[in-house]
Motif scaffolding. Structure first.
Motif, PDB file in Angstrom:
ATOM      1  N   ARG A  99      23.397  14.014  15.603  1.00  0.00           N
ATOM      2  CA  ARG A  99      22.536  13.494  16.661  1.00  0.00           C
ATOM      3  C   ARG A  99      22.279  11.996  16.463  1.00  0.00           C
ATOM      4  NH1 ARG A  99      19.187  17.323  19.656  1.00  0.00           N
ATOM      5  NH2 ARG A  99      17.624  15.674  19.850  1.00  0.00           N
ATOM      6  N   THR A 100      22.087  11.590  15.190  1.00  0.00           N
ATOM      7  CA  THR A 100      21.874  10.173  14.890  1.00  0.00           C
ATOM      8  C   THR A 100      23.110   9.361  15.234  1.00  0.00           C
ATOM      9  OG1 THR A 100      20.327  10.712  13.111  1.00  0.00           O
ATOM     10  CG2 THR A 100      21.297   8.512  13.084  1.00  0.00           C
ATOM     11  N   PHE A 101      24.292   9.884  14.872  1.00  0.00           N
ATOM     12  CA  PHE A 101      25.532   9.181  15.182  1.00  0.00           C
ATOM     13  C   PHE A 101      25.704   9.013  16.693  1.00  0.00           C
ATOM     14  CE2 PHE A 101      28.058  10.285  11.065  1.00  0.00           C
ATOM     15  CZ  PHE A 101      27.266   9.375  10.375  1.00  0.00           C
ATOM     16  N   ILE A 102      25.413  10.068  17.431  1.00  0.00           N
ATOM     17  CA  ILE A 102      25.541  10.001  18.883  1.00  0.00           C
ATOM     18  C   ILE A 102      24.550   8.992  19.458  1.00  0.00           C
ATOM     19  CG2 ILE A 102      25.261  11.285  21.036  1.00  0.00           C
ATOM     20  CD1 ILE A 102      26.253  13.770  19.555  1.00  0.00           C
ATOM     21  N   ALA A 103      23.287   9.015  18.939  1.00  0.00           N
ATOM     22  CA  ALA A 103      22.261   8.084  19.429  1.00  0.00           C
ATOM     23  C   ALA A 103      22.659   6.640  19.140  1.00  0.00           C
ATOM     24  CB  ALA A 103      20.922   8.406  18.785  1.00  0.00           C
ATOM     25  N   LEU A 104      23.137   6.376  17.924  1.00  0.00           N
ATOM     26  CA  LEU A 104      23.536   5.017  17.567  1.00  0.00           C
ATOM     27  C   LEU A 104      24.743   4.575  18.385  1.00  0.00           C
ATOM     28  CD1 LEU A 104      23.110   5.104  13.675  1.00  0.00           C
ATOM     29  CD2 LEU A 104      21.671   3.932  15.340  1.00  0.00           C
ATOM     30  N   GLY A 144      16.068   6.160  21.648  1.00  0.00           N
ATOM     31  CA  GLY A 144      17.091   6.463  20.643  1.00  0.00           C
ATOM     32  C   GLY A 144      16.536   7.251  19.472  1.00  0.00           C
ATOM     33  N   ALA A 145      15.307   6.903  19.030  1.00  0.00           N
ATOM     34  CA  ALA A 145      14.696   7.613  17.902  1.00  0.00           C
ATOM     35  C   ALA A 145      14.378   9.060  18.279  1.00  0.00           C
ATOM     36  CB  ALA A 145      13.428   6.883  17.467  1.00  0.00           C
ATOM     37  N   ALA A 146      13.825   9.238  19.494  1.00  0.00           N
ATOM     38  CA  ALA A 146      13.522  10.606  19.941  1.00  0.00           C
ATOM     39  C   ALA A 146      14.792  11.421  20.096  1.00  0.00           C
ATOM     40  CB  ALA A 146      12.757  10.543  21.262  1.00  0.00           C
ATOM     41  N   PHE A 147      15.826  10.756  20.568  1.00  0.00           N
ATOM     42  CA  PHE A 147      17.136  11.381  20.744  1.00  0.00           C
ATOM     43  C   PHE A 147      17.711  11.822  19.395  1.00  0.00           C
ATOM     44  CE2 PHE A 147      21.641  10.250  22.538  1.00  0.00           C
ATOM     45  CZ  PHE A 147      22.075  11.533  22.233  1.00  0.00           C
ATOM     46  N   ALA A 148      17.551  10.977  18.372  1.00  0.00           N
ATOM     47  CA  ALA A 148      18.187  11.222  17.077  1.00  0.00           C
ATOM     48  C   ALA A 148      17.497  12.329  16.285  1.00  0.00           C
ATOM     49  CB  ALA A 148      18.219   9.932  16.256  1.00  0.00           C
TER      50      ALA A 148
END
Length: 239
Positions: free
Chosen positions: A10-15, A48-52
């Motif tokens: 999820r972090t990779f996708i958000a970044l 982005g943070a909420a997404f990750a």
């Protein structure tokens, strides 16, 4: 383990999504950011943070939010590039705060700057005497641009803008004696001068204490005095 793996992808996708968004929006240095740019950056960062790491936000919802924010920014940029009034509304406009050594208090207040903010900004540009400034402008990003008066006649300046001081210590250079009509008693005593001498100097400049925005010691050992209610020059044709 599954939770860790999920957080990683999820972090990779958000970044990756944020990288695409910043690429689409274009790059600006931190020093060039206006308040609007800063707020948009905060919003995108929060999305982005909420997404990750926010389990309550699905990947699809996060991508939709980032896409919507990007579309908003592009639409606003479209209008600001084509409309001067839209540009002024979003980014405001530069405003002159010093003209020919005189501080324009009304304009300073429009940008929520005070005298100390202005003096600090001048010192950051190695300017310790406001009377040496021909023009100073607060830009849309809050930075101050300064044009110095390189050809100023020092003898004329000493007659029209400054009074000669008694011998002073170099450590007192740049010390404010009056700010917004109030005497800084500690600075006055350390400078070795009296209130009577200060009032006499003000009288020589046809100024009363309550009429003074700033009085300070300049690097050439003189007293700089700026009166309140200085006005910016009118543009030709302006009513």
């Amino acid at each position: 383990m599954d939770i860790i793996i999920e957080n990683v992808y999820r972090t990779f996708i958000a970044l990756g999504a944020l990288m695409v968004v910043t690429k689409v929006m274009g790059r600006r240095s931190i020093a060039q950011l206006t308040l609007y740019d800063y707020v948009i950056g905060l919003i995108l960062g929060n999305i982005g943070a909420a997404f990750a790491v926010g389990k309550s936000v699905s990947i699809a919802e996060g991508l939709v939010s980032l896409t919507a924010a990007t579309v908003w920014v592009l639409v606003v940029n479209f209008f600001t590039q084509r409309s001067l009034s839209a540009r002024k509304f979003v980014d405001s406009e530069p405003i002159m705060v010093i003209y020919q050594g005189r501080i324009l208090e009304e304009n300073l207040q429009k940008k929520f700057y005070n005298i100390n903010d202005l003096l600090r900004a001048l010192r950051e540009q190695s300017i310790f005497d406001p009377s040496n400034v021909e023009v100073a402008v607060i830009e849309t990003d809050g930075q101050i641009s300064v044009m110095e008066n390189k050809e100023i006649d020092k003898s004329e300046k000493s007659e029209t803008m400054c009074d000669t001081l008694p011998d002073i210590y170099s450590g007192l250079i740049g010390r404010e004696l009056i700010i917004d009509g109030k005497v800084i008693d500690s600075a006055l005593s350390k400078s070795g001068m009296t209130l009577e001498w200060l009032k006499s100097s003000l009288a020589h400049q046809n100024a009363k204490l309550e009429d003074v925005t700033l009085a300070m010691i300049t690097p050439d050992g003189k007293l700089y005095i700026d009166k309140k209610n200085d006005k910016a020059p009118k543009i030709e044709g302006e009513k």
